[in-house]
Write a protein that holds these residues in place. Structure first.
Motif, mmCIF file in Angstrom:
data_model
loop_
_atom_site.group_PDB
_atom_site.id
_atom_site.type_symbol
_atom_site.label_atom_id
_atom_site.label_comp_id
_atom_site.label_asym_id
_atom_site.label_seq_id
_atom_site.Cartn_x
_atom_site.Cartn_y
_atom_site.Cartn_z
ATOM 1 N N LEU A 136 14.728 1.214 0.676
ATOM 2 C CA LEU A 136 13.399 1.585 1.177
ATOM 3 C C LEU A 136 13.057 0.742 2.389
ATOM 4 C CD1 LEU A 136 11.415 1.825 -2.181
ATOM 5 C CD2 LEU A 136 12.350 3.709 -0.838
ATOM 6 N N PRO A 137 12.313 1.290 3.332
ATOM 7 C CA PRO A 137 11.925 0.494 4.503
ATOM 8 C C PRO A 137 10.801 -0.472 4.160
ATOM 9 C CG PRO A 137 10.949 2.664 4.637
ATOM 10 C CD PRO A 137 11.824 2.684 3.422
ATOM 11 N N GLU A 138 10.702 -1.543 4.921
ATOM 12 C CA GLU A 138 9.623 -2.504 4.725
ATOM 13 C C GLU A 138 8.269 -1.878 5.015
ATOM 14 O OE1 GLU A 138 10.492 -5.845 7.140
ATOM 15 O OE2 GLU A 138 12.293 -6.428 6.011
ATOM 16 N N ALA A 139 8.282 -0.839 5.851
ATOM 17 C CA ALA A 139 7.027 -0.175 6.217
ATOM 18 C C ALA A 139 6.368 0.522 5.042
ATOM 19 C CB ALA A 139 7.284 0.823 7.341
ATOM 20 N N GLU A 176 7.929 -6.030 0.451
ATOM 21 C CA GLU A 176 6.652 -5.457 0.876
ATOM 22 C C GLU A 176 6.109 -4.413 -0.096
ATOM 23 O OE1 GLU A 176 8.431 -7.505 4.199
ATOM 24 O OE2 GLU A 176 9.216 -6.056 2.732
ATOM 25 N N LEU A 177 6.927 -3.965 -1.043
ATOM 26 C CA LEU A 177 6.419 -3.001 -2.017
ATOM 27 C C LEU A 177 5.289 -3.601 -2.848
ATOM 28 C CD1 LEU A 177 6.962 -0.100 -3.042
ATOM 29 C CD2 LEU A 177 8.425 -1.088 -4.791
ATOM 30 N N GLY A 178 5.308 -4.913 -2.996
ATOM 31 C CA GLY A 178 4.248 -5.591 -3.735
ATOM 32 C C GLY A 178 2.927 -5.665 -2.995
ATOM 33 N N LEU A 179 2.894 -5.194 -1.747
ATOM 34 C CA LEU A 179 1.662 -5.201 -0.968
ATOM 35 C C LEU A 179 0.796 -3.967 -1.211
ATOM 36 C CD1 LEU A 179 3.086 -6.464 2.450
ATOM 37 C CD2 LEU A 179 2.011 -7.809 0.646
ATOM 38 N N LEU A 180 1.291 -3.051 -1.999
ATOM 39 C CA LEU A 180 0.526 -1.829 -2.295
ATOM 40 C C LEU A 180 -0.501 -2.139 -3.372
ATOM 41 C CD1 LEU A 180 3.482 0.726 -2.310
ATOM 42 C CD2 LEU A 180 1.887 0.244 -0.451
ATOM 43 N N ARG A 181 -1.599 -2.711 -2.963
ATOM 44 C CA ARG A 181 -2.610 -3.228 -3.907
ATOM 45 C C ARG A 181 -3.276 -2.132 -4.725
ATOM 46 N NH1 ARG A 181 -0.601 -8.160 -3.838
ATOM 47 N NH2 ARG A 181 -0.764 -9.215 -1.828
ATOM 48 N N ASN A 182 -3.298 -0.891 -4.218
ATOM 49 C CA ASN A 182 -3.965 0.200 -4.928
ATOM 50 C C ASN A 182 -3.002 1.090 -5.708
ATOM 51 O OD1 ASN A 182 -6.654 -0.376 -3.996
ATOM 52 N ND2 ASN A 182 -6.053 0.399 -1.993
ATOM 53 N N LEU A 183 -1.741 0.691 -5.783
ATOM 54 C CA LEU A 183 -0.746 1.512 -6.468
ATOM 55 C C LEU A 183 -1.006 1.522 -7.975
ATOM 56 C CD1 LEU A 183 1.775 3.185 -5.710
ATOM 57 C CD2 LEU A 183 3.148 1.216 -6.397
ATOM 58 N N PRO A 242 10.402 -9.936 -8.130
ATOM 59 C CA PRO A 242 9.153 -10.567 -8.592
ATOM 60 C C PRO A 242 7.932 -10.192 -7.768
ATOM 61 C CG PRO A 242 10.582 -12.165 -7.499
ATOM 62 C CD PRO A 242 11.389 -10.919 -7.670
ATOM 63 N N SER A 243 8.128 -9.617 -6.596
ATOM 64 C CA SER A 243 6.982 -9.226 -5.770
ATOM 65 C C SER A 243 6.152 -8.132 -6.427
ATOM 66 C CB SER A 243 7.454 -8.743 -4.397
ATOM 67 O OG SER A 243 8.318 -7.617 -4.526
ATOM 68 N N LEU A 244 6.752 -7.401 -7.372
ATOM 69 C CA LEU A 244 5.998 -6.347 -8.059
ATOM 70 C C LEU A 244 4.930 -6.907 -8.980
ATOM 71 C CD1 LEU A 244 8.828 -3.809 -8.995
ATOM 72 C CD2 LEU A 244 7.431 -3.907 -6.934
ATOM 73 N N ALA A 245 4.965 -8.198 -9.232
ATOM 74 C CA ALA A 245 3.934 -8.823 -10.066
ATOM 75 C C ALA A 245 2.574 -8.807 -9.389
ATOM 76 C CB ALA A 245 4.332 -10.261 -10.399
ATOM 77 N N ALA A 246 2.541 -8.524 -8.091
ATOM 78 C CA ALA A 246 1.271 -8.481 -7.358
ATOM 79 C C ALA A 246 0.568 -7.135 -7.483
ATOM 80 C CB ALA A 246 1.511 -8.784 -5.879
ATOM 81 N N LEU A 247 1.196 -6.171 -8.153
ATOM 82 C CA LEU A 247 0.597 -4.839 -8.307
ATOM 83 C C LEU A 247 -0.409 -4.865 -9.458
ATOM 84 C CD1 LEU A 247 3.834 -2.676 -7.869
ATOM 85 C CD2 LEU A 247 2.140 -3.289 -6.127
ATOM 86 N N LYS A 248 -1.553 -5.431 -9.213
ATOM 87 C CA LYS A 248 -2.546 -5.638 -10.270
ATOM 88 C C LYS A 248 -3.195 -4.341 -10.739
ATOM 89 C CE LYS A 248 -1.925 -10.064 -10.058
ATOM 90 N NZ LYS A 248 -1.186 -10.751 -11.150
ATOM 91 N N GLU A 249 -3.169 -3.290 -9.917
ATOM 92 C CA GLU A 249 -3.786 -2.028 -10.305
ATOM 93 C C GLU A 249 -2.795 -1.076 -10.975
ATOM 94 O OE1 GLU A 249 -6.972 -1.255 -10.167
ATOM 95 O OE2 GLU A 249 -7.414 -3.242 -9.369
#
Length: 286
Positions: free
Chosen positions: A122-125, A150-157, A172-179
């Motif tokens: 997947l692209p970083e974009a 960067e997939l963990g930056l999708l805060r509204n996912l 571990p970046s997926l741990a930021a997907l709080k929603e």
């Protein structure tokens, strides 16, 4: 001499004629060979802007969906950038091997379906889609290294489907997907489930079926034996051996009950009755 010269001339003429005919065959055969090579290569279907506009649909809740699913697309059609204001994009069931960085042009995208393609990375974009609620990446060729940080930056996912890929560990970046509410990890190569998944506050469902997950400890045996049917018979209907076994089991149950009663009586014996305490308090007050 004249005969020799004529023979030499004819021989030279024959050689030139043969050379010219061979060159002509090569020139005529060249384009045909190239054409055959091109026809053997599998070219995907080319999507035009007109086709993309005809694929626009309106969802029940009034959102604009661009449905380009199952159209034998091998490369991301750049013409759809002129329709980048859509709310939903469906590119599933194609033959895409790569998603370009221009995917971040779809800033209003809330729903992206890329399942059943040939994506390895997947692209970083992908992390620059702030309104994205649902992302379906099922049935691709993704590995752990193909999932960007960067997939963990999708805060509204809220929904992420990574099932039927080749993922061995979750980044571990997926741990930021709080929603995140729904997570699909079925049919992968996961050896275990990370602990941080339990800390996601809104996670409701997680599917990890068909993974080679090793349990941390053997499952505990249920101490209570449950039976589906219970038969009651008279003592006279039992043989002596069965009657003896029943009496032994009955004796074990009675001994456990009697021990429990003795312990309960010993605990209650040390307690003071509420009435005696009330009487002492009344005497002091008087």
């Amino acid at each position: 001499m004249s005969q020799t010269r004529s023979r030499t001339y004819l021989h030279t003429y024959d050689e030139r004629y043969l050379q010219r005919s061979v060159e002509k065959k090569i020139r005529t055969a060249g384009p045909m060979a190239k054409g055959k090579k091109k026809s053997s290569e599998s070219k995907g279907r080319k999507i035009t802007l007109k086709m993309a506009k005809n694929a626009l649909k309106l969802t029940v809740d009034g959102k604009r969906r661009l449905d380009l699913s199952n159209m034998e697309i091998t490369t991301f059609p750049k013409c759809i950038l002129k329709l980048c204001d859509v709310d939903e994009l469906d590119l599933s069931r194609n033959m895409l091997k790569k998603i370009p960085d221009i995917i971040d042009s779809f800033v209003n995208l809330r729903w992206l379906d890329l399942h059943s393609n040939q994506l390895e990375q997947l692209p970083e974009a992908i992390g620059r889609l702030p309104k994205l609620h649902s992302l379906n990446l099922c049935n691709n060729l993704l590995t752990t290294y193909g999932i960007p940080y960067e997939l963990g930056l999708l805060r509204n996912l809220r929904s992420l489907n990574l099932g039927m890929n080749r993922i061995e560990t979750l980044p571990p970046s997926l741990a930021a997907l709080k929603e995140l509410r729904h997570l699909g990890l079925f049919n992968n190569l996961l050896m275990g489930v990370p602990q941080w998944l339990h800390s996601l506050p809104n996670l409701q469902t997680i599917n990890v079926k068909s993974n080679p997950i090793c349990p941390d400890e053997p499952p505990k045996l249920d101490p209570i034996r449950r039976v589906e049917c219970l038969y009651l018979v008279r003592e006279g209907c039992l043989c002596s051996e069965c009657l003896q076994k029943c009496k032994e089991e009955r004796g074990k149950v009675d001994s456990r009950i009697s021990k429990g009663l003795v312990q309960r009586r010993s605990i209650l014996a040390g307690l003071i009755t509420p009435n005696s305490v009330a009487q002492d308090d009344q005497a002091v007050c008087r």
